[in-house]
Design an enzyme around this catalytic site. Structure first.
Site, PDB file in Angstrom:
ATOM      1  N   ASP A  59       0.814  -1.204   0.000  1.00 11.30           N
ATOM      2  CA  ASP A  59       0.000   0.000   0.000  1.00 11.30           C
ATOM      3  C   ASP A  59       0.857   1.266   0.000  1.00 11.30           C
ATOM      4  O   ASP A  59       0.593   2.201  -0.765  1.00 11.30           O
ATOM      5  CB  ASP A  59      -0.938  -0.002   1.213  1.00 11.30           C
ATOM      6  CG  ASP A  59      -1.886   1.173   1.216  1.00 11.30           C
ATOM      7  OD1 ASP A  59      -3.006   1.039   0.698  1.00 11.30           O
ATOM      8  OD2 ASP A  59      -1.506   2.248   1.719  1.00 11.30           O
ATOM      9  N   PHE A 119      -5.417   2.129   0.053  1.00  3.75           N
ATOM     10  CA  PHE A 119      -5.599   1.448  -1.228  1.00  3.75           C
ATOM     11  C   PHE A 119      -5.730  -0.054  -1.061  1.00  3.75           C
ATOM     12  O   PHE A 119      -6.365  -0.719  -1.885  1.00  3.75           O
ATOM     13  CB  PHE A 119      -4.479   1.809  -2.194  1.00  3.75           C
ATOM     14  CG  PHE A 119      -4.479   3.268  -2.562  1.00  3.75           C
ATOM     15  CD1 PHE A 119      -5.669   3.948  -2.780  1.00  3.75           C
ATOM     16  CD2 PHE A 119      -3.291   3.982  -2.652  1.00  3.75           C
ATOM     17  CE1 PHE A 119      -5.690   5.298  -3.107  1.00  3.75           C
ATOM     18  CE2 PHE A 119      -3.302   5.327  -2.976  1.00  3.75           C
ATOM     19  CZ  PHE A 119      -4.496   5.985  -3.210  1.00  3.75           C
ATOM     20  N   ASP A 120      -5.151  -0.635  -0.016  1.00  5.01           N
ATOM     21  CA  ASP A 120      -5.422  -2.035   0.295  1.00  5.01           C
ATOM     22  C   ASP A 120      -6.906  -2.230   0.584  1.00  5.01           C
ATOM     23  O   ASP A 120      -7.538  -3.170   0.086  1.00  5.01           O
ATOM     24  CB  ASP A 120      -4.599  -2.485   1.506  1.00  5.01           C
ATOM     25  CG  ASP A 120      -3.247  -3.062   1.122  1.00  5.01           C
ATOM     26  OD1 ASP A 120      -3.130  -3.620   0.026  1.00  5.01           O
ATOM     27  OD2 ASP A 120      -2.304  -2.944   1.927  1.00  5.01           O
ATOM     28  N   VAL A 121      -7.452  -1.357   1.419  1.00  5.55           N
ATOM     29  CA  VAL A 121      -8.868  -1.458   1.759  1.00  5.55           C
ATOM     30  C   VAL A 121      -9.730  -1.234   0.521  1.00  5.55           C
ATOM     31  O   VAL A 121     -10.697  -1.958   0.266  1.00  5.55           O
ATOM     32  CB  VAL A 121      -9.228  -0.455   2.867  1.00  5.55           C
ATOM     33  CG1 VAL A 121     -10.735  -0.412   3.110  1.00  5.55           C
ATOM     34  CG2 VAL A 121      -8.503  -0.817   4.162  1.00  5.55           C
ATOM     35  N   GLY A 125      -9.635  -4.210  -1.739  1.00  7.38           N
ATOM     36  CA  GLY A 125     -10.463  -5.266  -1.178  1.00  7.38           C
ATOM     37  C   GLY A 125     -11.934  -5.047  -1.476  1.00  7.38           C
ATOM     38  O   GLY A 125     -12.667  -5.991  -1.810  1.00  7.38           O
TER      39      GLY A 125
END
Length: 387
Positions: free
Chosen positions: A143, A171-173, A176
């Site tokens: 991220d 950006f990971d979230v 997802g």
């Protein structure tokens, strides 16, 4: 194997081959909505098990935050017996999610083409940093790296200071959530055709999409956004402003709201001032308008202004710490915290943000210990599947 309460995704089996954040967040959302999620971990477990502090009863709170409602089995893909079990799980699954480096699962027969050959109905989601193209597939993605490369860090931090990372792995979230949306769209399509498909999401594309107005400014108008601290490039006021005891985030999204705001502040004449009557003028002359607003705000406390400005229907808010944010949500009746697990051994967790009137999210299983359900899952995979 399932003990799930009926949810909108009840009856779906998810083989979760993902690690760290983007994939596990997606599979937790699916699990909350009723899917049966089998979390496949390597012998050392998901990396976030060791990302400490903080901890709860010796377990990483990072891991706890994204792994409820799952069962864990530890499989070593380098061991052919374990790899065969993983392939059998993928063959039975409705959904497979993985975030290995693109192509990394092919040698185990767990890539999309191999899984789809045995399971044509499978919905297979791959999450990567930079996509599966010839160049992007070679780049490891975290991220923070994507925050830097995408341009987000150039927009974050003081206007005259250094670029900052966002306070969360945004950006990971986001990736997802994009993976979850893609899977649900593919699920709907499968209901019509009976065929699965490959869903691909990468952090950089999620970033460029998620920066919405900033990337649009460049793509549509050739304007490169720049770091403005807490200011907004297209609105004013839309930022923290000082009161007598702290700062209050004050917003006025249109001319009508600005009129209501300055009326509450006791300076209604500003709404008719030709310098500030329209949003483009306020934005261009923010350095002239800001001190006039601060002069009024500095006469009272943050919470006094919060009460009166919100009563007038204008959005504003104090800058809270995380504990104060949770308390605020509790104070307005959102019930943001749930207890997951049996009484006396439960784990406090943040409630799924989705509300469904007929089939709400459920909280059935606390985050699992490594290989906690290994014996059960291995035994189940060794049985002939029921028809």
């Amino acid at each position: 194997m399932s003990d799930a309460a009926a949810g909108p995704l009840d009856g779906l089996l998810v083989a979760d081959f993902s690690r760290i954040l983007a994939g596990p967040y997606a599979t937790m959302l699916l699990a909350d909505l009723g899917a049966e999620v089998v979390k496949v971990e390597g012998p050392r477990g998901d990396d976030t098990r060791s990302w400490v502090p903080p901890v709860h009863d010796g377990v990483s709170t990072y891991f706890l935050g994204i792994n409820r409602n799952k069962r864990s089995v530890a499989l070593d893909f380098a061991d052919e017996t374990d790899a065969a079990l993983a392939r059998e799980l993928a063959r039975r699954a409705d959904i497979v999610i993985e975030n290995f480096r693109p192509g990394g699962l092919a040698k185990y027969g767990l890539d999309y083409d191999s899984v789809a050959a045995a399971n044509p109905r499978v919905l297979y989601a791959s999450i990567s940093g930079f996509g599966s193209g010839e160049q992007g597939r070679t780049l490891p993605g975290y991220d923070l790296i994507v925050q830097a490369i995408s341009g987000l860090m150039s927009l974050t931090g003081p206007a005259d200071g250094e670029p900052y990372r966002a306070g969360i792995s945004v950006f990971d979230v986001m990736a997802g959530m994009h993976a979850t949306i893609g899977l649900l769209a593919a699920l709907h399509r499968r209901e019509e055709t009976g065929r699965g498909q490959h869903v691909e999401v990468n952090l950089l594309s999620s970033a460029l999409s998620g920066m919405v107005n900033h990337t649009s400014a460049y793509v549509a108008a050739g304007v490169v956004p720049y770091r403005m601290g807490n200011s907004h490039p297209s609105l004013f006021p839309y930022e923290p402003l000082p009161c007598s005891d702290g700062e209050l985030v004050v917003t006025a999204g249109n001319d009508q709201q600005f009129g209501k705001l300055v009326d509450v502040l006791g300076v209604p004449e500003l709404a008719d001032d030709p310098r500030f009557a329209k949003n483009p003028d306020r934005t261009a002359r923010r350095d002239e308008l800001r001190p006039l607003l601060v002069e009024r705000l500095s006469t009272r406390t943050t919470m006094e202004w919060f009460r009166d400005i919100t009563a007038a229907g204008i959005a504003c808010g104090p800058i809270n710490t995380v504990d104060q944010g949770v308390a605020f949500a509790e104070g307005i009746g959102l019930d943001p915290v749930v207890d997951v697990g049996p009484s006396g051994a439960s784990v406090r967790s943040v409630r799924n943000p989705i509300t469904l009137s007929e089939t709400p999210p459920t909280y059935r299983l606390p985050p699992p210990a490594l290989d906690e359900h290994g014996a059960e899952i291995r035994r189940w995979l060794g049985e002939e599947p029921s028809v």
